[in-house]
Scaffold this motif. Structure first.
Motif, short mmCIF file in Angstrom:
data_model
loop_
_atom_site.label_atom_id
_atom_site.label_comp_id
_atom_site.label_asym_id
_atom_site.label_seq_id
_atom_site.Cartn_x
_atom_site.Cartn_y
_atom_site.Cartn_z
N MET A 1 27.98 39.87 36.80
CA MET A 1 28.63 38.97 37.74
C MET A 1 27.81 38.95 39.02
SD MET A 1 32.42 39.25 39.42
CE MET A 1 33.35 38.13 38.45
N THR A 2 27.60 37.76 39.52
CA THR A 2 26.86 37.63 40.77
C THR A 2 27.80 37.23 41.89
OG1 THR A 2 26.38 35.33 40.30
CG2 THR A 2 24.77 36.96 39.54
N GLY A 3 27.38 37.45 43.09
CA GLY A 3 28.19 37.07 44.23
C GLY A 3 29.34 38.03 44.47
N ASN A 4 30.25 37.61 45.33
CA ASN A 4 31.41 38.43 45.68
C ASN A 4 32.51 38.26 44.64
OD1 ASN A 4 30.22 39.31 48.08
ND2 ASN A 4 30.88 37.47 49.14
N PRO A 5 33.25 39.32 44.38
CA PRO A 5 34.36 39.19 43.43
C PRO A 5 35.45 38.29 44.00
CG PRO A 5 34.38 41.36 44.45
CD PRO A 5 33.13 40.67 44.89
N ILE A 6 36.15 37.61 43.12
CA ILE A 6 37.26 36.74 43.53
C ILE A 6 38.47 37.62 43.82
CG2 ILE A 6 38.80 34.91 42.75
CD1 ILE A 6 36.45 33.91 41.03
N THR A 7 39.17 37.32 44.91
CA THR A 7 40.36 38.08 45.29
C THR A 7 41.52 37.12 45.54
OG1 THR A 7 40.00 38.02 47.68
CG2 THR A 7 38.87 39.78 46.45
N LEU A 8 42.68 37.67 45.84
CA LEU A 8 43.85 36.85 46.15
C LEU A 8 43.59 35.95 47.35
CD1 LEU A 8 46.76 39.39 45.60
CD2 LEU A 8 45.98 37.59 44.08
N VAL B 1 43.71 39.10 30.95
CA VAL B 1 42.94 40.30 30.63
C VAL B 1 41.58 39.90 30.06
CG1 VAL B 1 42.95 42.44 29.29
CG2 VAL B 1 45.12 41.46 30.05
N PRO B 2 40.49 40.37 30.67
CA PRO B 2 39.17 40.11 30.10
C PRO B 2 39.08 40.69 28.69
CG PRO B 2 38.95 40.95 32.33
CD PRO B 2 40.39 41.11 31.94
N LEU B 3 38.41 39.97 27.81
CA LEU B 3 38.31 40.36 26.41
C LEU B 3 37.83 41.79 26.23
CD1 LEU B 3 38.71 39.27 23.54
CD2 LEU B 3 36.30 38.64 23.56
N ALA B 4 36.90 42.22 27.07
CA ALA B 4 36.35 43.57 26.96
C ALA B 4 37.42 44.65 27.14
CB ALA B 4 35.24 43.78 27.98
N GLY C 1 38.03 29.19 25.38
CA GLY C 1 36.97 28.97 24.41
C GLY C 1 35.88 30.02 24.53
N LYS C 2 35.30 30.38 23.42
CA LYS C 2 34.28 31.44 23.41
C LYS C 2 33.04 31.07 24.21
CE LYS C 2 35.89 33.41 19.14
NZ LYS C 2 35.61 33.73 17.75
N ASP C 3 32.86 29.79 24.49
CA ASP C 3 31.70 29.37 25.28
C ASP C 3 31.96 29.45 26.77
OD1 ASP C 3 30.34 28.82 22.93
OD2 ASP C 3 30.95 26.73 22.89
N SER C 4 33.18 29.76 27.15
CA SER C 4 33.54 29.83 28.57
C SER C 4 32.87 31.02 29.24
CB SER C 4 35.06 29.97 28.71
OG SER C 4 35.40 30.24 30.05
N ASP C 5 32.45 30.82 30.48
CA ASP C 5 31.92 31.93 31.28
C ASP C 5 33.03 32.90 31.66
OD1 ASP C 5 29.37 30.87 31.18
OD2 ASP C 5 29.57 29.84 33.10
N TYR C 6 34.28 32.45 31.54
CA TYR C 6 35.43 33.24 31.98
C TYR C 6 36.40 33.44 30.82
CZ TYR C 6 33.37 31.73 36.31
OH TYR C 6 32.48 31.47 37.31
N TYR C 7 35.91 33.92 29.70
CA TYR C 7 36.71 34.12 28.50
C TYR C 7 37.74 35.21 28.77
CZ TYR C 7 37.63 34.77 23.51
OH TYR C 7 38.22 34.87 22.29
#
Length: 87
Positions: free
Chosen positions: A1-8, A40-43, A60-66
């Motif tokens: 993951m690049t950049g800052n994490p997303i928060t509330l 929940v992330p798949l991992a 979808g499995k092609d999503s960057d945010y699966y």
């Protein structure tokens, strides 16, 4: 993951008035014991037993945010969960 994490703080609108709680990724599956739903992330979903037959929604499995939307069985048809599922 690049950049800052997303928060509330990054939420700019919440027209459905969903209450969000930030939880560490590794704790998300266990959060289902205390929350109505979790993204929940798949991992983290698969090792916790949140398999494809237990989720309401899978990107979808092609999503960057699966991710997996998982809820307690008794919450599956709850109106609040259905709002998230349908949006």
């Amino acid at each position: 993951m690049t950049g800052n994490p997303i928060t509330l703080k990054d939420i700019t609108a919440n027209p459905k008035n969903i209450e969000f709680t930030e939880i560490e990724n590794a704790s998300l599956p266990q959060a289902l014991n205390h929350k109505d739903a979790a993204v929940v992330p798949l991992a983290f979903a698969l090792p916790a037993g949140l398999s494809a037959d237990k989720q309401l929604l899978v990107e979808g499995k092609d999503s960057d945010y699966y991710n997996v939307l998982a809820v307690k069985a008794e919450m599956k048809h709850h109106p609040r969960v259905q709002k998230i599922y349908k949006s």
